[in-house]
Design an enzyme around this catalytic site. Structure first.
Site, short mmCIF file in Angstrom:
data_model
loop_
_atom_site.label_atom_id
_atom_site.label_comp_id
_atom_site.label_asym_id
_atom_site.label_seq_id
_atom_site.Cartn_x
_atom_site.Cartn_y
_atom_site.Cartn_z
N HIS A 209 13.04 -21.83 6.74
CA HIS A 209 13.44 -21.89 8.15
C HIS A 209 12.67 -23.04 8.80
CE1 HIS A 209 14.90 -20.69 11.97
NE2 HIS A 209 14.26 -19.55 12.16
N HIS B 57 22.71 -26.04 5.22
CA HIS B 57 22.56 -25.15 6.37
C HIS B 57 23.52 -23.98 6.22
CE1 HIS B 57 22.29 -23.79 10.52
NE2 HIS B 57 21.16 -24.46 10.55
N ASP C 147 15.80 -30.80 10.08
CA ASP C 147 14.45 -30.93 9.55
C ASP C 147 14.25 -32.20 8.73
OD1 ASP C 147 13.37 -28.72 10.68
OD2 ASP C 147 13.95 -27.38 9.08
N1 ACO Z 1 19.23 -28.64 -2.13
C1 ACO Z 1 19.94 -28.49 -3.25
N2 ACO Z 1 21.02 -27.69 -3.35
C2 ACO Z 1 21.34 -27.01 -2.26
C3 ACO Z 1 20.63 -27.10 -1.05
C4 ACO Z 1 19.54 -27.97 -1.01
N3 ACO Z 1 18.81 -28.13 0.09
N4 ACO Z 1 21.18 -26.29 -0.14
C5 ACO Z 1 22.19 -25.68 -0.75
N5 ACO Z 1 22.30 -26.12 -2.04
C6 ACO Z 1 23.28 -25.70 -3.03
C7 ACO Z 1 23.01 -24.27 -3.47
O1 ACO Z 1 22.12 -24.24 -4.57
C8 ACO Z 1 24.37 -23.77 -3.81
O2 ACO Z 1 24.72 -24.30 -5.06
P1 ACO Z 1 25.68 -23.48 -6.10
O3 ACO Z 1 27.02 -23.52 -5.45
O4 ACO Z 1 25.58 -24.27 -7.35
O5 ACO Z 1 25.11 -22.11 -6.19
C9 ACO Z 1 25.27 -24.45 -2.77
O6 ACO Z 1 24.57 -25.64 -2.39
C10 ACO Z 1 25.53 -23.61 -1.56
O7 ACO Z 1 24.32 -23.31 -0.95
P2 ACO Z 1 23.84 -21.89 -0.44
O8 ACO Z 1 22.55 -21.53 -1.09
O9 ACO Z 1 24.96 -20.91 -0.47
O10 ACO Z 1 23.57 -22.20 1.06
P3 ACO Z 1 22.93 -21.20 2.06
O11 ACO Z 1 23.80 -21.19 3.23
O12 ACO Z 1 22.58 -19.89 1.49
O13 ACO Z 1 21.51 -21.89 2.32
C11 ACO Z 1 19.72 -22.99 3.24
C12 ACO Z 1 21.15 -22.54 3.46
C13 ACO Z 1 18.79 -21.79 3.01
C14 ACO Z 1 19.25 -23.70 4.51
C15 ACO Z 1 19.67 -23.92 2.02
O14 ACO Z 1 20.57 -24.98 2.22
C16 ACO Z 1 18.28 -24.45 1.75
O15 ACO Z 1 17.48 -23.77 1.11
N6 ACO Z 1 17.95 -25.69 2.23
C17 ACO Z 1 16.63 -26.22 2.09
C18 ACO Z 1 15.69 -25.66 3.14
C19 ACO Z 1 15.93 -26.25 4.51
O16 ACO Z 1 16.14 -27.45 4.69
N7 ACO Z 1 15.87 -25.36 5.53
C20 ACO Z 1 16.04 -25.76 6.93
C21 ACO Z 1 17.31 -25.19 7.49
S1 ACO Z 1 17.57 -25.77 9.12
C22 ACO Z 1 16.47 -24.85 10.04
O17 ACO Z 1 16.04 -23.78 9.74
C23 ACO Z 1 16.08 -25.51 11.29
#
Ligand code: ACO
Length: 384
Positions: free
Chosen positions: A225, A264, A318
């Site tokens: 987050h 996101h 971020d």
């Molecule tokens: N890097 C690499 N792969 C990613 C990323 C990432 N940052 N985000 C998503 N993916 C991939 C997932 O592994 C998944 O792959 P798959 O289809 O092979 O399983 C696919 O993209 C879909 O992603 P989900 O995990 O379903 O996305 P979700 O909505 O659950 O996650 C989240 C959102 C938690 C923000 C995720 O993108 C993440 O962990 N990002 C990195 C952390 C981050 O930047 N957080 C800040 C968010 S903004 C905020 O809070 C202000």
């Protein structure tokens, strides 16, 4: 066998679950828009200031001159924080993460406010206003404590100026104030994210606003987050140069690592906040000798979008906020507290809105354990 009242679909992480109604803000993840009470953030960034945006979120309309003056009086920014609280922040910061210091500071203030025993709307509003009014000084105190520096007291009643002056011990430039104003406005509110939800869950028990904000701060601490910009900057610094971006990112993705600052839960297009911050990140990085860092970020963005753009993975807010805060002279440890400095307005507005038509949050979990009844054995009869 499962009993019938334990049947149900699981929405892991509550994804897609609609749990409350709001008129505060709308995250349009398909079209990449962020709207506060009907206003596009781009418009507010161009024309407004942070206090006015906070008022808009909390009270539902832009303030008149009289409303605004009253609001500023209620925030009582001039008051800052006590020496006692500064000293507690200082001690906590030496031992733990700055977000733990922020959590402790909010909780400490609550312990000394007699209103915190009340849960009526007027008391909750007053608590919200005094928490928000103290945030610039609390976050500035954390910033100084991280560097082992003493307390600075600014008499400014401007949210942004007070924070910058107490953080750096000097008057900020107009450009610094402009960048911070923009950063705070775009972080002010963002739907029912984890920290906002945490504050709402707490307030729904008719607990007090200090407890609600303490819950919110606790959940903003996590790297999925609020902690992502710190990790994202760390990664960019490790990558070191645009020419290394492709190799490092490919290796990380092969190892199934998440690239911080991308993706996101709601936005499946470019995060509109990242678009706004990217422009400032570029200008600031060039002005302050961090051009290489910005160029590395741009290259990482290109690589990520080419590899994962088709899955709806783009930079989130971020990704560029870390470069902005670093270029302003902040240590990465203070990035998440700065996020909270903005988001306090959203936490307060949403908890306060929820209280007007309160219903205790109480979801269920699907029981997958043993149903029994198992035979109870006394402790000395149990096998290792
Ligand atoms: N890097 C690499 N792969 C990613 C990323 C990432 N940052 N985000 C998503 N993916 C991939 C997932 O592994 C998944 O792959 P798959 O289809 O092979 O399983 C696919 O993209 C879909 O992603 P989900 O995990 O379903 O996305 P979700 O909505 O659950 O996650 C989240 C959102 C938690 C923000 C995720 O993108 C993440 O962990 N990002 C990195 C952390 C981050 O930047 N957080 C800040 C968010 S903004 C905020 O809070 C202000």
């Amino acid at each position: 066998m499962m009993s019938s009242n334990q049947q149900g679909e699981i929405a892991k992480g509550l994804e897609g679950v609609v749990a409350a109604e709001t008129k505060i803000g709308f995250v349009d993840g398909i079209n990449g828009r962020l709207v506060y009470r009907g206003y596009n953030i781009e418009d507010l960034v161009e024309k407004s200031n942070f206090e006015e945006v906070a008022y808009l979120l909390i009270y539902g309309k832009l303030p008149t001159l009289t409303d605004f003056k009253q609001f500023k009086d209620n925030l009582n920014l001039k008051a800052g924080i006590s020496e006692d609280l500064f000293s507690i922040i200082s001690k906590t910061t030496q031992k733990s993460h700055p977000m733990s210091a922020l959590r402790t500071a909010v909780s400490y203030q609550g312990a000394f406010d007699p209103l915190s025993s009340n849960s009526d709307l007027k008391s909750q509003e007053k608590m919200g206003l005094s928490i928000m009014g103290s945030f610039p000084s609390i976050v500035a105190a954390i910033n100084r404590s991280i560097k082992g520096e003493g307390r600075v007291v600014s008499k400014s009643t401007d949210y942004v100026e007070k924070f910058l002056e107490e953080s750096f011990g000097r008057k900020p430039s107009d450009f610094e104030k402009e960048v911070m104003r923009v950063a705070l406005i775009i972080h002010a509110d963002h739907g029912m994210n984890a920290s906002t939800f945490a504050s709402m869950v707490t307030i729904s028990t008719l607990s007090d606003m200090y407890s609600a904000v303490t819950s919110a701060v606790s959940s903003l601490k996590g790297p999925l987050h609020g902690g992502a910009n710190e990790k994202s900057l760390e990664m960019l610094e490790k990558i070191g140069s645009p020419k290394n971006a492709e190799k490092v990112i490919s290796e990380m993705l092969e190892k199934k690592e998440k690239i911080m600052g991308f993706g996101h839960r709601v936005y499946k297009v470019y995060d509109p906040r990242a678009k706004i911050l990217k422009v400032y990140a570029k200008q600031l990085a060039e002005k302050t000798g961090h051009k290489d860092l910005f160029d590395t970020a741009e290259e990482v963005e290109k690589v990520m979008v080419s590899k994962l753009g088709s899955k709806g993975i783009f930079p989130n807010v971020d990704f560029y906020s870390g470069i902005v805060y670093k270029s302003l002279g902040f240590d990465s440890k203070i990035f998440t507290p700065i996020f909270a400095l903005a988001r306090i307005s959203g936490w307060f507005a949403r908890s306060f809105e929820y209280l007007h038509d309160n219903r205790l949050f109480r979801p269920r979990s699907l029981y997958k354990g043993e149903v029994g009844p198992l035979k109870y054995l006394p402790i000395n009869e149990r096998k290792q």
